[in-house]
Design a protein around this motif. Structure first.
Motif, PDB file in Angstrom:
ATOM      1  N   THR A  21      30.737  47.114  -3.230  1.00  0.00           N
ATOM      2  CA  THR A  21      31.708  46.466  -2.346  1.00  0.00           C
ATOM      3  C   THR A  21      31.185  46.438  -0.919  1.00  0.00           C
ATOM      4  O   THR A  21      31.209  45.388  -0.259  1.00  0.00           O
ATOM      5  CB  THR A  21      33.043  47.241  -2.366  1.00  0.00           C
ATOM      6  N   LEU A 119      30.987  39.800  -4.245  1.00  0.00           N
ATOM      7  CA  LEU A 119      32.210  40.518  -3.862  1.00  0.00           C
ATOM      8  C   LEU A 119      33.310  40.291  -4.896  1.00  0.00           C
ATOM      9  O   LEU A 119      33.995  41.234  -5.324  1.00  0.00           O
ATOM     10  CB  LEU A 119      32.668  40.051  -2.483  1.00  0.00           C
ATOM     11  N   THR A 122      32.457  42.176  -8.041  1.00  0.00           N
ATOM     12  CA  THR A 122      32.719  43.608  -7.867  1.00  0.00           C
ATOM     13  C   THR A 122      34.204  43.896  -7.988  1.00  0.00           C
ATOM     14  O   THR A 122      34.627  44.890  -8.596  1.00  0.00           O
ATOM     15  CB  THR A 122      32.226  44.071  -6.486  1.00  0.00           C
ATOM     16  N   TRP A 123      34.998  43.001  -7.407  1.00  0.00           N
ATOM     17  CA  TRP A 123      36.444  43.217  -7.464  1.00  0.00           C
ATOM     18  C   TRP A 123      36.941  43.160  -8.903  1.00  0.00           C
ATOM     19  O   TRP A 123      37.812  43.927  -9.302  1.00  0.00           O
ATOM     20  CB  TRP A 123      37.176  42.214  -6.572  1.00  0.00           C
ATOM     21  N   THR A 152      40.602  49.683  -4.737  1.00  0.00           N
ATOM     22  CA  THR A 152      39.993  48.638  -3.912  1.00  0.00           C
ATOM     23  C   THR A 152      39.861  49.109  -2.471  1.00  0.00           C
ATOM     24  O   THR A 152      38.798  48.972  -1.844  1.00  0.00           O
ATOM     25  CB  THR A 152      40.854  47.354  -3.947  1.00  0.00           C
TER      26      THR A 152
END
Lengths: 366, 180
Positions: A21, A119, A122-123, A152
């Motif tokens: 992240t 990103l 990854t989320w 997160t």
């Protein structure tokens, strides 16, 4: 034994997600808003794979549990392919392989598009990972949402710190980095605390009573530790920033690293907690798993089903809490006197121990 | 901006306030025969009901006083219930049922309960004449009132030790020469 293995691997999995992240986030922001960062080329595919692999331990635990009764093949079939934990892990592994292949083919830092996609990828991993946790398995979507928010926010905060702390070669634009990262971090901390508070309401509604169980104790230590992290964050986001703005020479990197290490310690405590029986109803859980050895050691023979905290203002307890607060207050003093930032890790850890025992004594007498 | 935050906090509060969300590990809720029961009917089936849905792969095993184990001929798991069918009715005697299951939260759990069969069907195996056995303790009697032990609490020593180490570490951190 497997408890410690799982703690280690779970910490590793969360660290990998945080690194990803942070890396994607730092690659996404423009060069003028960050110090010069150099990421090793192979880092991102590697940590992506590791995030999936390190999450295997809960599944392994099931297979080991089943194998004596069913034989290995059947245990693997049941544990990996038929259990919910196994199925979610398969999904996580598939997603992490896909993302790793993507990051192997395209350097994350090469364009805004790739870092943006990284990103998002990854989320996705974070969301699947949260689905593996307790919260989602038992309280469904609401637990999953809270867990996802929690994870997160931790990943953005810790990841940003670690990447900026360990991979910068030059702190020239540190102030412009802090200008956006400090509010981001404050937002993350708020989200972490609110979501954590929500999770706590589900897991440990009998918060004070839960201190007789390993889970509740770890939660209390974690909260003291978080207090240390917040003091560090104050130094990093407040004091150092002001000094930089005034043009005073100060090297922020050791302080950022020390804060990242503290956050990792908190992550490790959380990883350990995720395997303990959650104290929804304390009396019942104690009957199932017993009083924690730590509580039994501190207060031999004290626990009985009707035990309530007394808050009798025990002198020893109050004194310990005071010492813990003084230890926390010494962290900014370390900075002021230009002493080692890593001393702050010691101070925060010690404050957590003293404060923990202090609160217990305060609540349950001598 | 403000509205977004209010919504977020509201969401958290709602989730927090939802009652009846359990998040403990999955324990045995009830069983047939129950813990501590004496059964006069032939027992050919065990039914275990857990607090939550359980995963496939659970098992249960019976052990009599002589240490013989009886494995069920088939185990069926559906929802929160594990149903074990035995090959033949159990001979009279005391039994310990040991169960192992995986809760939906992925945590392996195990436990046991006791029951006695007195259906008039004696064991065909060469069992010694019945010796008066200790009655299995019913579940709710397993936690007697706490015995007040006179062990003194080591709290004062623990606190002293912690404060001493705090003093040492603070001394070590602050007495050294600061970096230039």
């Amino acid at each position: 034994m497997i408890v410690w293995v799982q703690t280690l691997f779970e910490t590793m999995a969360v660290t990998c997600l945080a690194l990803l992240t942070g890396g994607a986030l730092l690659s996404l922001v423009g060069d003028e808003y960050k110090p010069i960062v150099v990421f090793p080329h192979r880092l991102f595919p590697l940590v992506t794979l590791l995030a999936g692999l390190a999450s295997f331990v809960p599944v392994l635990r099931l297979v080991l549990f089943l194998a004596p009764d069913t034989g290995w093949m059947e245990a693997i079939r049941l544990g990996v392919f038929l259990s919910r934990t196994g199925q979610v892990w398969l999904g996580l592994m598939a997603a992490s392989i896909l993302l790793a292949l993507f990051l192997q083919a395209r350097d994350m830092t090469s364009s805004k598009w790739t870092s943006g996609l990284a990103l998002i990828g990854t989320w996705m991993l974070i969301l699947i990972k949260s689905w593996m946790g307790h919260a989602a398995s038992v309280s469904g979507v609401s637990g999953w949402v809270l867990h996802s928010v929690h994870l997160t926010a931790v990943c953005i905060w810790a990841g940003g710190l670690m990447m900026a702390g360990f991979f910068t070669v030059d702190t020239a634009r540190w102030l412009s980095f802090l200008r956006w990262f400090t509010p981001t971090a404050i937002g993350c901390v708020t989200a972490v605390i609110l979501a954590g508070w929500g999770l706590m309401g589900i897991i440990a509604p009998e918060y004070v009573a839960s201190w007789v169980l390993p889970y509740g104790e770890a939660l209390l230590i974690k909260q003291w530790m978080t207090a240390g992290v917040l003091v560090m964050a104050g130094v990093n986001g407040g004091w150092i920033r002001r000094k930089l703005a005034r043009g005073e020479g100060v090297n922020p990197l050791p302080w950022i690293r020390a804060e990242a290490i503290l956050i990792l310690l908190v992550v490790a405590i959380t990883a350990w907690m995720s395997q303990e029986a959650a104290p929804h109803t304390v009396a019942e859980t104690v009957q199932a798993v017993g009083v924690s050895p730590l509580f039994e050691g501190l207060f031999p023979g004290k626990w009985h089903p009707g035990l309530r905290a007394e808050w009798q203002g025990h002198l020893l307890g109050g004194l310990s809490v005071l010492v813990a607060l003084i230890l926390l207050a010494l962290i900014p003093l370390l900075f002021r006197q230009r002493r080692s930032a890593y001393g702050a890790v010691w101070l925060a850890g010690l404050a957590a121990c003293v404060g923990f025992v202090g609160v217990l004594v305060w609540a349950y007498g001598g | 901006m403000n509205r977004k935050w209010i919504r977020y906090i509201g969401l958290c509060l709602c989730i927090w306030l939802v009652p009846s969300l359990t998040w403990a590990h999955t324990h045995l809720k009830q069983s047939t025969p129950g813990d501590g029961d004496t059964v006069s009917q032939p027992v050919q089936k065990l039914t275990l009901v857990f607090e939550e849905r359980i995963e496939q792969g659970g098992s249960v095993e019976l052990r009599d006083d002589a240490g013989h184990t009886v494995k069920p001929s088939s185990v069926k798991i559906q929802g929160d219930t594990l149903e074990a069918t035995l090959g033949s009715a159990l001979p009279d005697g005391n039994y310990t049922a040991q169960w192992k299951i995986i809760g939906l939260d992925g945590h392996p759990m195990q436990g046991s309960f006791h029951f006695e069969v007195k259906a008039g069907k004696t064991s065909t195996s060469q069992k010694p004449p019945t010796v008066p056995k200790q009655q299995p303790t019913p579940h709710h009697d397993q936690h007697p009132a706490p015995v007040k032990r006179s062990t003194s609490s080591p709290v004062i020593w623990v606190v002293a030790l912690l404060i001493l180490s705090a003093a040492v570490i603070v001394g070590w951190l602050f007495w050294r020469k600061p970096k230039a």
